[in-house]
Design a protein around this motif. Structure first.
Motif, PDB file in Angstrom:
ATOM      1  N   GLU A 141     -10.810  25.387  12.129  1.00 53.17           N
ATOM      2  CA  GLU A 141     -10.326  25.697  13.472  1.00 53.17           C
ATOM      3  C   GLU A 141      -8.997  24.995  13.738  1.00 53.17           C
ATOM      4  OE1 GLU A 141     -14.640  26.293  15.724  1.00 53.17           O
ATOM      5  OE2 GLU A 141     -13.754  24.291  15.597  1.00 53.17           O
ATOM      6  N   ARG A 142      -8.888  23.770  13.272  1.00 61.88           N
ATOM      7  CA  ARG A 142      -7.629  23.046  13.420  1.00 61.88           C
ATOM      8  C   ARG A 142      -6.517  23.713  12.611  1.00 61.88           C
ATOM      9  NH1 ARG A 142      -9.301  16.975  12.038  1.00 61.88           N
ATOM     10  NH2 ARG A 142     -11.487  17.604  11.973  1.00 61.88           N
ATOM     11  N   ALA A 143      -6.856  24.188  11.413  1.00 60.68           N
ATOM     12  CA  ALA A 143      -5.863  24.850  10.565  1.00 60.68           C
ATOM     13  C   ALA A 143      -5.348  26.128  11.221  1.00 60.68           C
ATOM     14  CB  ALA A 143      -6.473  25.166   9.204  1.00 60.68           C
ATOM     15  N   THR A 144      -6.250  26.903  11.805  1.00 65.25           N
ATOM     16  CA  THR A 144      -5.839  28.126  12.489  1.00 65.25           C
ATOM     17  C   THR A 144      -4.933  27.812  13.675  1.00 65.25           C
ATOM     18  OG1 THR A 144      -7.918  29.205  11.856  1.00 65.25           O
ATOM     19  CG2 THR A 144      -6.688  30.187  13.680  1.00 65.25           C
ATOM     20  N   LYS A 145      -5.320  26.823  14.455  1.00 67.41           N
ATOM     21  CA  LYS A 145      -4.520  26.415  15.611  1.00 67.41           C
ATOM     22  C   LYS A 145      -3.154  25.912  15.164  1.00 67.41           C
ATOM     23  CE  LYS A 145      -4.929  23.556  19.803  1.00 67.41           C
ATOM     24  NZ  LYS A 145      -5.819  22.598  20.513  1.00 67.41           N
ATOM     25  N   GLY A 146      -3.132  25.120  14.086  1.00 64.52           N
ATOM     26  CA  GLY A 146      -1.874  24.593  13.579  1.00 64.52           C
ATOM     27  C   GLY A 146      -0.944  25.680  13.086  1.00 64.52           C
ATOM     28  N   LEU A 147      -1.497  26.699  12.413  1.00 64.84           N
ATOM     29  CA  LEU A 147      -0.670  27.791  11.900  1.00 64.84           C
ATOM     30  C   LEU A 147      -0.040  28.585  13.043  1.00 64.84           C
ATOM     31  CD1 LEU A 147       0.317  29.213   9.355  1.00 64.84           C
ATOM     32  CD2 LEU A 147      -1.704  30.679   9.457  1.00 64.84           C
ATOM     33  N   TRP A 148      -0.796  28.794  14.114  1.00 60.15           N
ATOM     34  CA  TRP A 148      -0.240  29.485  15.274  1.00 60.15           C
ATOM     35  C   TRP A 148       0.887  28.675  15.906  1.00 60.15           C
ATOM     36  CZ3 TRP A 148      -0.099  34.282  16.477  1.00 60.15           C
ATOM     37  CH2 TRP A 148      -1.148  35.147  16.144  1.00 60.15           C
ATOM     38  N   ILE A 149       0.733  27.361  15.930  1.00 55.66           N
ATOM     39  CA  ILE A 149       1.789  26.506  16.478  1.00 55.66           C
ATOM     40  C   ILE A 149       3.049  26.625  15.629  1.00 55.66           C
ATOM     41  CG2 ILE A 149       2.466  24.111  16.920  1.00 55.66           C
ATOM     42  CD1 ILE A 149      -0.448  23.536  17.634  1.00 55.66           C
ATOM     43  N   VAL A 150       2.884  26.690  14.303  1.00 60.80           N
ATOM     44  CA  VAL A 150       4.032  26.869  13.410  1.00 60.80           C
ATOM     45  C   VAL A 150       4.773  28.158  13.750  1.00 60.80           C
ATOM     46  CG1 VAL A 150       4.727  27.297  11.024  1.00 60.80           C
ATOM     47  CG2 VAL A 150       3.062  25.511  11.517  1.00 60.80           C
ATOM     48  N   VAL A 151       4.038  29.254  13.867  1.00 61.95           N
ATOM     49  CA  VAL A 151       4.658  30.557  14.151  1.00 61.95           C
ATOM     50  C   VAL A 151       5.392  30.523  15.494  1.00 61.95           C
ATOM     51  CG1 VAL A 151       4.207  33.001  14.607  1.00 61.95           C
ATOM     52  CG2 VAL A 151       3.009  31.836  12.742  1.00 61.95           C
ATOM     53  N   ILE A 152       4.748  29.975  16.514  1.00 59.07           N
ATOM     54  CA  ILE A 152       5.343  29.941  17.853  1.00 59.07           C
ATOM     55  C   ILE A 152       6.626  29.120  17.875  1.00 59.07           C
ATOM     56  CG2 ILE A 152       4.998  29.102  20.213  1.00 59.07           C
ATOM     57  CD1 ILE A 152       2.013  29.859  19.850  1.00 59.07           C
ATOM     58  N   THR A 153       6.608  27.948  17.226  1.00 60.05           N
ATOM     59  CA  THR A 153       7.810  27.103  17.230  1.00 60.05           C
ATOM     60  C   THR A 153       8.953  27.751  16.438  1.00 60.05           C
ATOM     61  OG1 THR A 153       6.920  25.839  15.353  1.00 60.05           O
ATOM     62  CG2 THR A 153       6.581  24.933  17.562  1.00 60.05           C
ATOM     63  N   LEU A 154       8.643  28.473  15.375  1.00 63.14           N
ATOM     64  CA  LEU A 154       9.681  29.179  14.623  1.00 63.14           C
ATOM     65  C   LEU A 154      10.338  30.255  15.484  1.00 63.14           C
ATOM     66  CD1 LEU A 154       7.918  29.604  11.146  1.00 63.14           C
ATOM     67  CD2 LEU A 154       9.967  28.234  11.603  1.00 63.14           C
ATOM     68  N   VAL A 155       9.525  31.037  16.173  1.00 59.21           N
ATOM     69  CA  VAL A 155      10.052  32.131  16.990  1.00 59.21           C
ATOM     70  C   VAL A 155      10.885  31.601  18.155  1.00 59.21           C
ATOM     71  CG1 VAL A 155       9.399  34.021  18.537  1.00 59.21           C
ATOM     72  CG2 VAL A 155       8.222  33.750  16.350  1.00 59.21           C
ATOM     73  N   PHE A 156      10.402  30.522  18.787  1.00 63.96           N
ATOM     74  CA  PHE A 156      11.093  30.006  19.970  1.00 63.96           C
ATOM     75  C   PHE A 156      12.190  29.000  19.628  1.00 63.96           C
ATOM     76  CE2 PHE A 156       7.380  31.823  21.963  1.00 63.96           C
ATOM     77  CZ  PHE A 156       7.901  32.335  23.152  1.00 63.96           C
ATOM     78  N   SER A 157      12.530  28.860  18.374  1.00 60.72           N
ATOM     79  CA  SER A 157      13.690  28.050  17.987  1.00 60.72           C
ATOM     80  C   SER A 157      14.737  28.914  17.286  1.00 60.72           C
ATOM     81  CB  SER A 157      13.257  26.890  17.078  1.00 60.72           C
ATOM     82  OG  SER A 157      12.632  27.371  15.899  1.00 60.72           O
ATOM     83  N   LEU A 158      14.334  29.603  16.229  1.00 60.69           N
ATOM     84  CA  LEU A 158      15.285  30.466  15.523  1.00 60.69           C
ATOM     85  C   LEU A 158      15.675  31.677  16.358  1.00 60.69           C
ATOM     86  CD1 LEU A 158      13.814  30.284  11.908  1.00 60.69           C
ATOM     87  CD2 LEU A 158      16.099  29.563  12.605  1.00 60.69           C
ATOM     88  N   GLY A 159      14.752  32.172  17.187  1.00 59.31           N
ATOM     89  CA  GLY A 159      15.081  33.304  18.050  1.00 59.31           C
ATOM     90  C   GLY A 159      16.239  32.992  18.991  1.00 59.31           C
ATOM     91  N   PRO A 160      16.144  31.932  19.823  1.00 62.14           N
ATOM     92  CA  PRO A 160      17.279  31.567  20.676  1.00 62.14           C
ATOM     93  C   PRO A 160      18.532  31.192  19.888  1.00 62.14           C
ATOM     94  CG  PRO A 160      15.268  30.531  21.474  1.00 62.14           C
ATOM     95  CD  PRO A 160      14.936  31.148  20.141  1.00 62.14           C
ATOM     96  N   ALA A 161      18.366  30.613  18.679  1.00 57.30           N
ATOM     97  CA  ALA A 161      19.542  30.261  17.868  1.00 57.30           C
ATOM     98  C   ALA A 161      20.311  31.508  17.463  1.00 57.30           C
ATOM     99  CB  ALA A 161      19.099  29.486  16.628  1.00 57.30           C
ATOM    100  N   ILE A 162      19.581  32.554  17.090  1.00 59.20           N
ATOM    101  CA  ILE A 162      20.245  33.809  16.719  1.00 59.20           C
ATOM    102  C   ILE A 162      20.946  34.419  17.932  1.00 59.20           C
ATOM    103  CG2 ILE A 162      19.833  36.155  15.882  1.00 59.20           C
ATOM    104  CD1 ILE A 162      17.448  34.953  14.270  1.00 59.20           C
ATOM    105  N   TYR A 163      20.291  34.355  19.098  1.00 57.10           N
ATOM    106  CA  TYR A 163      20.936  34.845  20.323  1.00 57.10           C
ATOM    107  C   TYR A 163      22.221  34.067  20.592  1.00 57.10           C
ATOM    108  CZ  TYR A 163      21.984  35.249  25.282  1.00 57.10           C
ATOM    109  OH  TYR A 163      22.640  35.427  26.469  1.00 57.10           O
ATOM    110  N   ASP A 164      22.173  32.743  20.450  1.00 56.71           N
ATOM    111  CA  ASP A 164      23.352  31.907  20.661  1.00 56.71           C
ATOM    112  C   ASP A 164      24.455  32.292  19.691  1.00 56.71           C
ATOM    113  OD1 ASP A 164      24.474  29.119  21.739  1.00 56.71           O
ATOM    114  OD2 ASP A 164      24.740  29.147  19.563  1.00 56.71           O
TER     115      ASP A 164
END
Length: 530
Positions: free
Chosen positions: A345-368
């Protein structure tokens, strides 16, 4: 009144009288694991140990404690990789040329890919201390070579190749010790501890660069004092390693147990074992995740920071980037050690956190990237290609290889704060990605030190192969930073898909499995050994 845990979790017993709690192992023999003495009515907590030694209170402390030794490894990383990160975090490896950075880091990571992969065999043969010493020295060689590339550009390749060999040794030793010293309930904490101390080097180095280059104006490269200060710190870490590292066999983990190392085979057999690690199902399904784990560094450092800010602001950004990593790794460690959830359960939660942080960091960087720092990156009078009008007559242009900005944290405030915050988010996403990777490998390896060494070596080797290709691809002028950002986001998110298939096969902690190695016995059924 039953024993529900054997590995470091607190026991709760009714403290009306004295108890001796003993456990009968299915493989034979009884063992005392904890005692309780009467204090007052109510519940009391006691630590437990599987080593046969009664423990009341916190885990082992002192020079040989696992936490102390991981902290020491973190401080060694502060001196070597931490200063390297501060230098590289400036963009262009602190030089005034993206070509120098691409040559140095391309040769570094391609050499690192081979060295890191086979460094596990070296760890098993000679132990961690020589690996830390040699690795630490090569960081100083790299910084010296980069400084002299203004006279001889070919030194970028020499310095990168030398560090590639040394970094492979250093990081394999680091990952092996950090994972081997952890228990199921302390993996997240020890990974976070290392990551905080290691990235403290990047923060300190970035602030040092900011101070030393504060009056550099629009200079594109770091000044000589910066380089030689870094070289001195890097050398100090290599010299101190033999004095501060303990023999791993003497280190005591938080559950009271020692690290069990298997006897090394011949060099030939160790190398064959390293090659055979690629047949491991966990490694095979994690290959893309490993490969992509440093791919975005080219975009982060030479692209986002190196092509958008002046030198003093790049130094400040570097400190913020690594500071965000410290905070993110600490927060992720809390999630990883959440004992209310099973490992899977921790692994699943951790993987989702990885995906979310990637999208909300690289996404705005590409927009910038496409928006020219949200319109702050001014177009040049002699180049109107790809210019845009903000509606008020001012022109702006997307920053990239052909059009670098020189944004300053003071002169261009407050518009400059938007890309600076994004850069901090990129640092946080990196820390979450790396912390999850180490935590997942530690879980998959279970209690096998040999597997932790193999996984660490595979991770650094494959990771460096991906990073080397990314840096060499940056030599191609037609591979724009806008395209690199999109590729980095797509690759890292896609890499999480096969990793999800490994979660269902992760071993749970023994206390959460039914029919495990041991079975609890009622306290009332035991006779006091006295």
């Amino acid at each position: 009144r039953h024993c529900r845990s054997l590995r470091g979790s607190p026991l709760r017993v009714r403290a009306w009288t004295s108890y001796t709690i003993r456990v009968r192992f299915r493989r034979g023999g009884d063992r005392t694991i904890a005692t309780a003495r009467r204090k007052k009515p109510g519940w009391t907590k006691m630590a437990t140990s599987t080593s046969g030694i009664t423990s009341e209170g916190p885990g082992p402390s002192g020079f040989y404690s696992s936490e102390r030794q991981v902290a020491i490894v973190g401080l060694l990383a502060f001196c070597g990789p931490g200063m390297f990160n501060a230098l590289n975090g400036l963009g262009n490896a602190g030089s005034d040329s993206a070509t120098v950075a691409a040559l140095a880091n391309g040769s570094l990571y391609c050499t690192f890919a081979v060295s890191g992969y086979f460094a596990g065999a070296a760890f098993n043969m000679v132990g961690p201390v020589p690996l830390f010493v040699i690795g630490g020295l090569t960081y100083a060689v790299y910084a010296g070579c980069i400084y002299f590339t203004s006279y001889h550009e070919w030194l970028a390749v020499v310095g990168g190749a030398a560090l590639g060999v040394g970094a492979g040794l250093f990081w394999t030793a680091q990952g092996s010790l950090m994972m081997a010293y952890a228990t199921p309930n302390t993996r997240g904490k020890l990974i976070a501890l290392f990551w905080i101390l290691f990235n403290l080097g990047g923060v300190a180095g970035g602030l040092l660069e900011f101070a030393l280059n504060y009056d550099s104006g629009d200079s594109a490269s770091a000044n000589p004092t910066s380089y030689f200060t870094f070289i001195g710190i890097m050398l100090s870490g290599a010299v101190l390693a033999p004095c501060v590292l303990a023999d791993p066999a003497k280190v005591v983990k938080e559950d009271g147990s020692n690290v069990q190392f298997e006897k090394a085979d011949s060099p030939g057999k160790e190398i064959m074992a390293a090659i055979g690690a690629l047949k491991d199902p966990f490694v095979q399904r994690s290959l893309l995740f490993f490969f992509a784990s440093n791919w975005f560094y080219t975009y982060d450092f030479s692209g986002f920071n190196g092509s958008q800010f002046n030198i003093r602001t790049r130094g400040l950004n570097s400190a913020v980037f690594w500071g965000a990593q410290m905070l993110a790794s600490w927060l992720f460690g809390k999630v990883a050690d959440d004992n209310s959830l099973r490992i899977r359960e921790r692994a699943t939660k951790g993987l989702w956190i990885v995906v979310i942080t990637l999208v909300f960091s690289l996404g705005p960087a590409i927009y910038d990237n496409f928006s020219g720092a949200n319109g702050a990156c001014a177009g040049r009078d002699d180049d109107h290609d790809d210019d845009h009008d903000d509606g008020g007559g001012a022109r702006w242009k997307p920053w990239d290889k052909t059009h670098a900005c020189e944004l300053d944290f003071y002169k261009d405030a407050p518009a400059v704060f938007f890309p600076m915050v994004i850069y901090a988010l990129l640092g946080a996403a990196d820390a979450v990605y790396q912390s999850f990777a180490y935590w997942l490998m530690s879980c998959a390896a279970g209690g096998s030190v040999r597997k932790t060494v193999q996984y660490s070596a595979c991770y650094k080797g494959i990771q460096s192969l991906g990073a080397g290709i990314a840096w060499l691809a940056d030599l191609n002028g037609s591979f724009s930073y806008r395209a690199q950002g999109i590729v980095a986001l797509a690759m890292t998110v896609l890499a999480c898909v096969p990793v999800a298939t490994t979660i269902s096969e992760l071993p749970e902690e023994p206390e959460k499995e039914q029919g495990g190695l041991y079975e609890p016995l009622s306290v009332n059924d035991q006779q006091d050994p006295a």
